[in-house]
Design a protein around this motif. Structure first.
Motif, PDB file in Angstrom:
ATOM      1  N   PHE A  22       0.856  -1.183   0.000  1.00  0.00           N
ATOM      2  CA  PHE A  22       0.000   0.000   0.000  1.00  0.00           C
ATOM      3  C   PHE A  22       0.894   1.236   0.000  1.00  0.00           C
ATOM      4  O   PHE A  22       1.886   1.279   0.729  1.00  0.00           O
ATOM      5  N   GLU A  23       0.548   2.225  -0.788  1.00  0.00           N
ATOM      6  CA  GLU A  23       1.408   3.397  -0.992  1.00  0.00           C
ATOM      7  C   GLU A  23       2.823   2.968  -1.402  1.00  0.00           C
ATOM      8  O   GLU A  23       3.798   3.664  -1.147  1.00  0.00           O
ATOM      9  N   MET A  34     -10.958  -1.857  -2.016  1.00  0.00           N
ATOM     10  CA  MET A  34     -11.227  -0.556  -2.603  1.00  0.00           C
ATOM     11  C   MET A  34     -12.740  -0.531  -2.828  1.00  0.00           C
ATOM     12  O   MET A  34     -13.264  -1.360  -3.567  1.00  0.00           O
ATOM     13  N   VAL A  50     -13.445   3.636  -8.014  1.00  0.00           N
ATOM     14  CA  VAL A  50     -12.090   3.117  -8.080  1.00  0.00           C
ATOM     15  C   VAL A  50     -11.996   2.052  -9.158  1.00  0.00           C
ATOM     16  O   VAL A  50     -11.879   2.324 -10.332  1.00  0.00           O
ATOM     17  N   TRP A  53      -7.037  -0.617  -9.908  1.00  0.00           N
ATOM     18  CA  TRP A  53      -5.868  -0.075  -9.208  1.00  0.00           C
ATOM     19  C   TRP A  53      -4.907   0.527 -10.222  1.00  0.00           C
ATOM     20  O   TRP A  53      -4.331   1.557 -10.030  1.00  0.00           O
ATOM     21  N   ASN A  54      -4.777  -0.180 -11.373  1.00  0.00           N
ATOM     22  CA  ASN A  54      -3.862   0.315 -12.397  1.00  0.00           C
ATOM     23  C   ASN A  54      -4.609   0.825 -13.613  1.00  0.00           C
ATOM     24  O   ASN A  54      -4.215   0.623 -14.745  1.00  0.00           O
ATOM     25  N   ASP A  85      -5.317   5.946  -6.387  1.00  0.00           N
ATOM     26  CA  ASP A  85      -5.945   4.633  -6.168  1.00  0.00           C
ATOM     27  C   ASP A  85      -7.470   4.754  -6.282  1.00  0.00           C
ATOM     28  O   ASP A  85      -8.142   3.826  -6.712  1.00  0.00           O
ATOM     29  N   HIS A  86      -8.020   5.905  -5.922  1.00  0.00           N
ATOM     30  CA  HIS A  86      -9.470   6.107  -6.026  1.00  0.00           C
ATOM     31  C   HIS A  86      -9.879   6.782  -7.335  1.00  0.00           C
ATOM     32  O   HIS A  86     -11.001   6.611  -7.779  1.00  0.00           O
TER      33      HIS A  86
END
Ligand SMILES: Cc1cc2nc3c(=O)[nH]c(=O)nc-3n(C[C@H](O)[C@H](O)[C@H](O)COP(=O)(O)O)c2cc1C
Ligand SMILES: [Fe+2]
Ligand SMILES: [Fe+2]
Length: 407
Positions: A22-23, A34, A50, A53-54, A85-86
């Motif tokens: 994460f981060e 998410m 969201v 993620w990518n 991420d969001h």
């Protein structure tokens, strides 16, 4: 992916993420979710959209189809928090639709433009602004700046009284089927509690004063359900997570559970043997001990355990005139996180000239950590029975000092 109708025409989608940092730095033993939300009136809004993620939002589009919404039906994209991420999926979304309105705060607007271009329609909202979606759905917006980015806000749906909070009131931990607090088994409740401490300490604790302000603001709203961007939803008792978060802001400034976290490192075992002795003393006194050997413990575990504990023991030997580096790095990380006022003890072995303690003090000063230490115990080579006795005495003092810091 989990899909759930929270109430008439308000939906949640949730995606589990595992095996990620994460981060890009926090190792998560239980993963993270998410969460996204759809509010459907005559107009449709997506909150914290969201999924991807990518930037792979196909899953989102697919699941929207299951509730009879096409991506083209989305009129508003509510950005409670701009962190990619969001919000990262917007890049893709704007390729397939060009007439949606992004809703964000004044501080969010330049961020949206910096990340996704200045050709988007953006509506800037202030505290209390509202947006009627039709069919009895109305959103109001409430900035909660600096949790943990400057533009953060929460969004409230006035009919259902659901508060969408994104990072605020979040927790780590993936979700299997039980998404609501009242569906949890006792084991799940315990897991998410522990994972909310991990989440708060890893992601939000540096911003504890701002989180406090955000708590005050959310308390002004009549809330039936808290729906965060990570972790479970709270509908049986939304106050529980509000109270937990209040407690966590106190952990950040020196309060904690009746636990002692021992951050330790030892090259040839001299400090290690003293750690084993300290562990026994603490256990005999009925205190929970969290042993974290460095450099083997993860960054996430270091911050989480120290954050939660009312007492900390730093046990590290001297290495090239300074503190054994992995332990020094750990304390440096705690300083960056502004974890202050902990009750603490240092002990450690040296060969010819102890340097670890001075190094420790430099780090504590550098970050103005204001930890309160009992007398340090330095010993050359192996700790003698007298030195062990000193360690025992100092542990007893530490336990006394912890008394008024227990929550
Ligand atoms: C790479 C290395 C650097 C060291 N640097 C120092 C030093 O600067 N000053 C000192 O007093 N001892 C130094 N020592 C000696 C250790 O502090 C000593 O052996 C101590 O007992 C180690 O405790 P430990 O087994 O718990 O790591 C060094 C030892 C090593 C292996
Ligand atoms: Fe965030
Ligand atoms: Fe987040």
């Amino acid at each position: 992916m989990i899909k759930k109708e929270l109430t008439n025409d308000i939906y949640m989608f949730s995606m589990n993420l595992e095996d990620l940092l994460f981060e890009s730095m926090w190792e998560l033993p239980h993963g993270v979710t998410m969460n996204s939300y759809i509010v459907k009136g005559e107009k449709t809004a997506i909150i914290d959209g969201v999924i991807g993620w990518n930037g792979v939002p196909e899953t989102l589009y697919e699941i929207l189809g299951e509730i009879d919404i096409s991506p083209d039906d989305i009129d508003y994209v509510v950005i409670n928090h701009m962190e990619p991420d969001h919000s990262g999926w917007i890049e893709d979304f704007k390729q397939i639709k060009d007439d949606f309105t992004i809703i964000t705060t004044e501080k969010g607007k330049p961020l949206v433009e910096a990340f996704y271009g200045d050709d988007l329609t953006i509506k800037v909202v202030q505290e209390g602004d509202s947006l009627a979606l039709g069919n009895g759905k109305e959103l109001t917006f409430h900035p909660i700046p600096n949790v943990h980015w400057p533009e953060t806000m929460v969004t409230y749906e006035t009919t259902s009284k659901i508060l969408f909070t994104c990072d605020m009131y979040g927790a780590f931990g993936t979700i299997d089927q039980h998404i609501f607090d009242d569906e949890m088994t006792p084991e799940e409740t315990q897991l998410y509690e522990a994972e909310s401490v991990r989440y708060f300490s890893n992601v939000l604790t540096t911003f504890s004063p701002m989180v406090k302000r955000a708590i005050t603001k959310t308390k002004e709203l009549d809330i039936k359900m808290i729906a965060p961007g990570h972790g479970p939803l709270y509908r049986d008792n939304p106050n529980k997570i509000i109270e937990d978060y209040t407690t966590y802001t106190k952990y950040a400034s020196g309060f904690g559970k009746k636990e002692v976290t021992i951050l330790w490192g030892s090259m040839y075992g001299s400090t290690k043997r003293a750690v084993e002795y300290a562990e026994k003393i603490l256990k005999d006194a009925g205190v929970k001990v969290n042993l974290l050997r460095l450099p083997y413990a993860t960054e996430s575990d270091i911050v989480t355990n120290v954050f939660r504990s009312a007492g900390v023991i730093i046990a590290a030997s001297t290495y090239e005139y300074r503190m054994f580096p992995p332990v020094a790095h750990a304390i440096d990380e705690l300083g960056r996180k502004k974890i202050t006022n902990k009750q603490a003890l240092y002990f450690g072995s040296y060969g010819w000239n102890p340097g670890a303690e001075r190094d420790l003090n430099n780090i504590l000063d550098n970050y103005r950590m204001k930890w309160q230490f009992v007398e340090p115990v330095n010993f050359a080579g192996e700790a003698t029975p007298d030195k062990l006795k000193e360690i025992k005495q100092q542990i007893n003092l530490l336990l006394e000092n912890m008394q008024e810091k227990l929550l």
